[in-house]
Write an enzyme that holds these catalytic residues in place. Sequence first.
Site, short mmCIF file in Angstrom:
data_model
loop_
_atom_site.label_atom_id
_atom_site.label_comp_id
_atom_site.label_asym_id
_atom_site.label_seq_id
_atom_site.Cartn_x
_atom_site.Cartn_y
_atom_site.Cartn_z
N CYS A 19 5.30 -6.17 1.56
CA CYS A 19 5.65 -4.75 1.54
C CYS A 19 4.97 -4.00 2.69
O CYS A 19 5.31 -4.23 3.83
CB CYS A 19 5.30 -4.16 0.16
N TYR A 20 3.98 -3.14 2.43
CA TYR A 20 3.29 -2.46 3.53
C TYR A 20 2.75 -3.50 4.51
O TYR A 20 2.78 -3.30 5.72
CB TYR A 20 2.13 -1.61 3.00
N GLU B 100 3.88 -10.98 -6.35
CA GLU B 100 2.75 -11.08 -7.28
C GLU B 100 3.07 -10.53 -8.67
O GLU B 100 2.34 -10.79 -9.61
CB GLU B 100 1.51 -10.39 -6.69
N ASP C 57 -18.44 -11.95 -22.76
CA ASP C 57 -18.99 -11.94 -21.40
C ASP C 57 -20.50 -12.18 -21.40
O ASP C 57 -21.00 -13.02 -20.65
CB ASP C 57 -18.70 -10.61 -20.69
N HIS D 157 7.64 -7.70 -3.93
CA HIS D 157 6.30 -8.07 -4.43
C HIS D 157 6.34 -9.39 -5.20
O HIS D 157 6.73 -9.42 -6.36
CB HIS D 157 5.78 -6.96 -5.35
N GLY E 253 0.84 -1.20 0.00
CA GLY E 253 0.00 0.00 0.00
C GLY E 253 0.87 1.24 0.00
O GLY E 253 2.05 1.17 0.32
#
Length: 513
Positions: free
Chosen positions: A77-78, A166, A223, A164, A50
Amino acid sequence: TILVLDFGSQYSHLITRRLREFNVYAEMLPCTQKIAELSWTPKGIILSGGPYSVYAEGAPHVDHDIFKLNVPILGICYGMQELAWINGKGVARGEKREYGPATLNVEDAECPLFKGVDHSQVWMSHHDKLHALPTGFKAVATSTNSPFAAISNEAEHIYGIQFHPEVTHTTQGKTMLKNFAVDICKATTNWTMENFIDTEIARIRKLVGPTAEVIGAVSGGVDSTVGAKIMHEAIGTRFHAIYVDNGLMRLNETETVYKTLTEGLGINLTVVDATDLFLGRLKGVTDPEKKRKIIGNTFIHVFEDEAAKIKPASGQEIEYLLQGTLYPDVIESISFKGPSQTIKTHHNVGGLLENMKLKLIEPLRELFKDEVRDLGELMGVPHDLVWRHPFPGPGLGIRVLGEVNKEQLKIAREADAIFIEEIKAHGLYKEISQALAALLPVKSVGVMGDQRTYEQVIALRAVETVDFMTADWYVFEAKFLKKVASRIVNEVDGVARVTYDITSKPPATVEWE
Ligand code: XMP
């Protein structure tokens, strides 16, 4: 299920995305989520990154009840700084911001988070850092700039990492997330589209009950087609699909949609030809935003009128509206945007719901786009439709620049069909994210045979993009462009010149209007 608590990092949604890649289902909620208000118990919790400083006044903090669940926790991280803050503070601003790649040295080969991970590249994006170990934690990995690139409290199964995992720039990030979710949290790995079909159909049947009727708009896009197919599988002819032909569709679109949805997929479909109404309302209008508003509002009127005409065999009133909401829209509405912000919970449904007093049904709201495509393939939606480029709601209405009328639409439609046909014939359709032909409201001088011509210009555009927020123009081979240009000028009446748009987004948008 793994619970991802979002502290507002631009990467948070990628955490859920990565976990699903190895069949673990994850749900993201804002970091302000109260654990007592959760209706389910997570197998593990991930605290995202964040943009805040944990020590700052007003910084977002997690509900300390997460520790009472006795499930593994991973802070990124945060999220790691938050764990450190709770366990003895040790967080301060680093001398300089660290942004970019760093090399990770795993110091504790026994740490289960780093099983199978060697000295690999990780992606850093932080200014604050740990300057001391929090109580109960040890350092398990370092990087050049961080003695505490990863910390752990093995007894409590709590881990913190400064980088990170991700993002794809962390080369072994997926392994780390898998180690956490599968080995450490013991999350079940049953998130597959095969399982999704069964559970979603069961959920829809339970929600709708044995008699209620559902209505939904279909556009010919992936969709709405997959949404309609799953509704049809769940409740058969109690699902009513409506396709509004606004006159702004591509070549042969209406016929193709009708055939595919009815003959191919067995869906109960009504086609409304509202071309004259739409074109009548668009007459004389040149402003792109006005055109969009007119098309959007007219669509709502036509859809509502048509819905009112449907008299279900059951004698029941229509109770639900199908909406093709995808997970990125949900993430957009639930992600944490700051300590003072009230969180939006409702997706914008374009005014249909308020007017029609219908309840919403969203079978795809847990899925990312590529999952919708997998689902479509599994449910027998034709391959070409599943892999179709996106097409804007206002259709060719925003690709005919300036005033829209039948003649201009015919030119845009034919040019578009040739461009797409050649892209497909050259095997390029899948690597291009979106391709279009815009008809410019300018005339240009040309020569054909012995004749001087004075006709319009087609601008071709093709882009590659991941999320349509930014896009790069696609680099075609010259001979491809040569062929398309020659075909368009020769085959489409009214076009004297073809150009190729070589602007990225930003500064240009994908569409011309
Ligand atoms: P832009 O032009 O904003 O387009 O770079 C990004 C993506 O959004 C599509 N687009 C629209 N889709 N209604 C839609 O449903 C619209 O008004 C609209 N405008 C743009 C565009 O085709 C591209 O995929």
